[in-house]
Design a protein around this motif. Structure first.
Motif, PDB file in Angstrom:
ATOM      1  N   VAL A 257      44.279  35.910  47.380  1.00 25.21           N
ATOM      2  CA  VAL A 257      43.830  35.426  46.075  1.00 25.21           C
ATOM      3  C   VAL A 257      44.756  34.304  45.574  1.00 25.21           C
ATOM      4  O   VAL A 257      45.828  34.067  46.126  1.00 25.21           O
ATOM      5  CB  VAL A 257      43.693  36.571  45.043  1.00 25.21           C
ATOM      6  CG1 VAL A 257      42.476  37.427  45.357  1.00 25.21           C
ATOM      7  CG2 VAL A 257      44.945  37.420  44.984  1.00 25.21           C
TER       8      VAL A 257
ATOM      9  N   MET B 197      39.150  39.306  46.671  1.00 21.79           N
ATOM     10  CA  MET B 197      39.660  39.279  48.051  1.00 21.79           C
ATOM     11  C   MET B 197      38.483  39.062  49.014  1.00 21.79           C
ATOM     12  O   MET B 197      38.615  38.370  50.027  1.00 21.79           O
ATOM     13  CB  MET B 197      40.365  40.597  48.382  1.00 21.79           C
ATOM     14  CG  MET B 197      41.730  40.725  47.738  1.00 21.79           C
ATOM     15  SD  MET B 197      42.947  39.779  48.672  1.00 21.79           S
ATOM     16  CE  MET B 197      44.450  40.182  47.795  1.00 21.79           C
TER      17      MET B 197
ATOM     18  N   HIS C 291      41.902  49.299  41.075  1.00 23.31           N
ATOM     19  CA  HIS C 291      42.673  50.532  41.310  1.00 23.31           C
ATOM     20  C   HIS C 291      42.492  51.525  40.157  1.00 23.31           C
ATOM     21  O   HIS C 291      42.540  52.733  40.372  1.00 23.31           O
ATOM     22  CB  HIS C 291      44.156  50.204  41.503  1.00 23.31           C
ATOM     23  CG  HIS C 291      44.453  49.655  42.874  1.00 23.31           C
ATOM     24  ND1 HIS C 291      44.358  48.313  43.166  1.00 23.31           N
ATOM     25  CD2 HIS C 291      44.788  50.276  44.033  1.00 23.31           C
ATOM     26  CE1 HIS C 291      44.651  48.127  44.442  1.00 23.31           C
ATOM     27  NE2 HIS C 291      44.911  49.294  45.000  1.00 23.31           N
TER      28      HIS C 291
ATOM     29  N   CYS D  75      44.925  46.630  36.930  1.00 21.87           N
ATOM     30  CA  CYS D  75      43.963  46.229  37.955  1.00 21.87           C
ATOM     31  C   CYS D  75      42.739  47.135  37.827  1.00 21.87           C
ATOM     32  O   CYS D  75      42.827  48.349  38.054  1.00 21.87           O
ATOM     33  CB  CYS D  75      44.583  46.384  39.345  1.00 21.87           C
ATOM     34  SG  CYS D  75      43.328  46.329  40.651  1.00 21.87           S
TER      35      CYS D  75
ATOM     36  N   GLU E 114      49.323  50.757  41.512  1.00 24.54           N
ATOM     37  CA  GLU E 114      48.491  50.149  40.476  1.00 24.54           C
ATOM     38  C   GLU E 114      47.494  51.169  39.927  1.00 24.54           C
ATOM     39  O   GLU E 114      46.770  50.885  38.972  1.00 24.54           O
ATOM     40  CB  GLU E 114      47.715  48.951  41.038  1.00 24.54           C
ATOM     41  CG  GLU E 114      48.567  47.720  41.221  1.00 24.54           C
ATOM     42  CD  GLU E 114      47.814  46.571  41.878  1.00 24.54           C
ATOM     43  OE1 GLU E 114      46.574  46.610  41.931  1.00 24.54           O
ATOM     44  OE2 GLU E 114      48.484  45.641  42.344  1.00 24.54           O
TER      45      GLU E 114
ATOM     46  N   CYS F  42      37.981  44.944  46.133  1.00 23.07           N
ATOM     47  CA  CYS F  42      38.341  43.796  45.286  1.00 23.07           C
ATOM     48  C   CYS F  42      37.351  42.668  45.575  1.00 23.07           C
ATOM     49  O   CYS F  42      37.366  42.081  46.661  1.00 23.07           O
ATOM     50  CB  CYS F  42      39.766  43.354  45.571  1.00 23.07           C
ATOM     51  SG  CYS F  42      40.222  41.912  44.601  1.00 23.07           S
TER      52      CYS F  42
ATOM     53  N   ASN G 281      51.481  39.394  40.668  1.00 24.13           N
ATOM     54  CA  ASN G 281      50.070  39.118  40.365  1.00 24.13           C
ATOM     55  C   ASN G 281      49.959  38.450  38.996  1.00 24.13           C
ATOM     56  O   ASN G 281      49.444  39.024  38.029  1.00 24.13           O
ATOM     57  CB  ASN G 281      49.248  40.414  40.341  1.00 24.13           C
ATOM     58  CG  ASN G 281      49.235  41.144  41.666  1.00 24.13           C
ATOM     59  OD1 ASN G 281      50.255  41.232  42.329  1.00 24.13           O
ATOM     60  ND2 ASN G 281      48.091  41.673  42.050  1.00 24.13           N
TER      61      ASN G 281
ATOM     62  N   TYR H  75      44.379  43.115  52.320  1.00 19.31           N
ATOM     63  CA  TYR H  75      43.067  43.440  51.739  1.00 19.31           C
ATOM     64  C   TYR H  75      41.959  42.529  52.260  1.00 19.31           C
ATOM     65  O   TYR H  75      40.802  42.667  51.864  1.00 19.31           O
ATOM     66  CB  TYR H  75      43.091  43.301  50.212  1.00 19.31           C
ATOM     67  CG  TYR H  75      43.894  44.326  49.454  1.00 19.31           C
ATOM     68  CD1 TYR H  75      44.438  45.439  50.083  1.00 19.31           C
ATOM     69  CD2 TYR H  75      44.096  44.199  48.084  1.00 19.31           C
ATOM     70  CE1 TYR H  75      45.181  46.368  49.369  1.00 19.31           C
ATOM     71  CE2 TYR H  75      44.830  45.124  47.372  1.00 19.31           C
ATOM     72  CZ  TYR H  75      45.374  46.201  48.016  1.00 19.31           C
ATOM     73  OH  TYR H  75      46.097  47.116  47.296  1.00 19.31           O
TER      74      TYR H  75
ATOM     75  N   CYS I 298      42.798  36.810  41.273  1.00 17.72           N
ATOM     76  CA  CYS I 298      43.074  38.209  40.899  1.00 17.72           C
ATOM     77  C   CYS I 298      42.782  38.363  39.411  1.00 17.72           C
ATOM     78  O   CYS I 298      43.394  37.693  38.573  1.00 17.72           O
ATOM     79  CB  CYS I 298      44.542  38.516  41.191  1.00 17.72           C
ATOM     80  SG  CYS I 298      45.136  40.022  40.407  1.00 17.72           S
ATOM     81  N   MET I 299      41.845  39.271  39.088  1.00 18.59           N
ATOM     82  CA  MET I 299      41.454  39.434  37.675  1.00 18.59           C
ATOM     83  C   MET I 299      42.648  39.851  36.812  1.00 18.59           C
ATOM     84  O   MET I 299      42.776  39.444  35.668  1.00 18.59           O
ATOM     85  CB  MET I 299      40.353  40.480  37.567  1.00 18.59           C
ATOM     86  CG  MET I 299      39.011  39.977  38.043  1.00 18.59           C
ATOM     87  SD  MET I 299      37.766  41.270  37.943  1.00 18.59           S
ATOM     88  CE  MET I 299      38.100  42.206  39.422  1.00 18.59           C
TER      89      MET I 299
HETATM   90 FE1  SF4 Z   1      44.184  41.700  41.748  1.00 19.53          FE
HETATM   91 FE2  SF4 Z   1      43.424  44.255  41.768  1.00 19.53          FE
HETATM   92 FE3  SF4 Z   1      42.264  42.504  43.427  1.00 19.53          FE
HETATM   93 FE4  SF4 Z   1      44.814  43.290  43.806  1.00 19.53          FE
HETATM   94  S1  SF4 Z   1      42.967  44.576  43.936  1.00 19.53           S
HETATM   95  S2  SF4 Z   1      44.030  41.199  43.920  1.00 19.53           S
HETATM   96  S3  SF4 Z   1      45.515  43.490  41.675  1.00 19.53           S
HETATM   97  S4  SF4 Z   1      42.169  42.505  41.150  1.00 19.53           S
END
Ligand code: SF4
Ligand code: 13P
Length: 348
Positions: free
Chosen positions: A61, A302, A210, A207, A235, A299, A119, A26, A87-88
């Motif tokens: 992340v 990312m 997604h 997530c 996801e 994201c 994650n 990503y 990563c949230m």
């Molecule tokens: Fe986390 Fe979603 Fe970003 Fe992947 S896309 S790093 S699961 S927030």
């Protein structure tokens, strides 16, 4: 080549074998171009133990860097170009709350095995390790859920309810054998009124990137591109995955685009996942396969890792001033157990 690109290339040359740059799919193209190893979460975790370099720079992340630090050799330093890229979803399962919920579930007399998506934070992985559970990634969630269901009376899957439900669907575990937990900041809300005897208990996380992709977008894509193939990351919501031709991890989506470009030239592939990856696949297969995005999914964390931050990290390593990622020693043993259990169950 711009100045930053040239400076990163020069430092890579200077550091030679002392350096290994790893990056998740990503990441943006400018960063990916400098990576010695790219992969999805599973591939990256698998590759770390085989890396001999003194410095691992991990473009991804925070939880990915933490996993790399756990799996790295003694004396190896892991650096994150942007430690604030978090990563949230990984923050949706505070370790203390997960422990409290596991205590409540265990108090019912059942052996509930936690299965944590990779994650998650180090603290959460440690709780999972203590309770005899394991980690999984989107690439091996099916194998790992099958394993976890065989270990005890039930499984607590966390934090991604969508990945959990999509994986259960693949294993043929009906929705009435699953339950999305009702929680507050202290633990389970009215445990006696929840069907906790079901074999699959799901943490209510997801997530947000997604989850913003909706089932209607699959229908719209099929109407706009008759005969197209639609695939997505697990996801995404189950209601969307049901309308796709296939779903799988980032590596699966990459292989699917290559397969279609080879076997069905001129075909159209619609992909529901992070847009950096979709755009890269579109460029890679241009003229052979039309790769399009199902919808906007970027994201922001990312994206915090940039080529300029990579340059700053390499400069600090070269000057001996870099501050590697440190992990809390007390958490390492149990957290490593949950990660290595995954690598063992999946035969590395
Ligand atoms: Fe986390 Fe979603 Fe970003 Fe992947 S896309 S790093 S699961 S927030
Ligand atoms: P992968 O396991 O496919 O690499 O996915 C990681 C991730 O963060 C997806 O949002």
């Amino acid at each position: 080549m711009n100045d930053i690109t040239a400076a990163v290339a020069a430092l890579k040359e200077q550091l030679g074998d002392r350096l290994c740059i790893m990056g998740h799919h990503y990441q943006n193209d400018a960063v990916v171009a400098h990576c010695d190893v790219t992969g999805d979460s599973l591939e990256l975790a698998r590759r770390v133990p085989g890396v001999d370099a003194e410095h691992i720079v991990f473009c991804g992340v925070f939880f990915m860097g933490e996993s790399a630090a756990l799996l790295a050799k003694p004396g190896q330093a892991v650096h994150l170009p942007e430690p604030g890229a978090d990563c949230m979803m990984s923050l949706m399962t505070p370790a203390g709350l997960a422990r409290r919920v596991l205590e409540q579930l265990t108090a019912t007399g059942r052996r509930v095995v936690p299965l944590a998506y990779v994650n998650t934070t180090l603290g959460l992985k440690a709780v999972v390790g203590e309770y005899g559970g394991a980690v999984c990634t989107s690439a091996n969630a099916e194998t790992m859920l099958r394993w976890a269901l065989d270990q005890g009376d039930g499984v607590l899957f966390l934090p991604d309810k969508h990945l959990g439900r999509n994986t259960a669907q693949k294993l043929g575990l009906a929705p009435d054998r699953q339950h999305i937990l009702r929680l507050n900041g202290h633990g389970l809300i009215n445990p006696e009124s929840q069907p906790l005897e079901r074999p699959l208990l799901l943490w209510p996380g997801c997530c947000a990137i997604h989850a913003q992709l909706k089932p209607g977008q699959a229908a719209a894509a099929r109407a706009a591109h008759p005969g197209c193939r639609v695939v997505a990351h697990p996801e995404c919501r189950p209601e969307l995955i049901e309308r796709c031709d296939a779903a799988g991890s980032t590596s699966f989506l990459i292989k699917e685009a290559a397969r279609l470009a080879e076997e069905a030239p001129g075909s159209t592939l619609i992909i529901g996942t992070e847009n950096n990856l979709v755009d890269r696949l579109a460029a890679r297969h241009k003229g052979r396969c039309h790769v399009l995005s199902l919808g906007r999914a970027i994201c922001p964390d990312m994206a915090k890792v940039t080529e300029a931050k990579l340059l700053a990290t390499l400069t600090a390593i070269a000057h001996g001033t870099a501050e590697p990622l440190t992990v809390e020693a007390a958490l390492c043993g149990p957290a490593r157990r949950s990660l290595t259990r995954m690598l063992e169950v999946c035969g590395q």
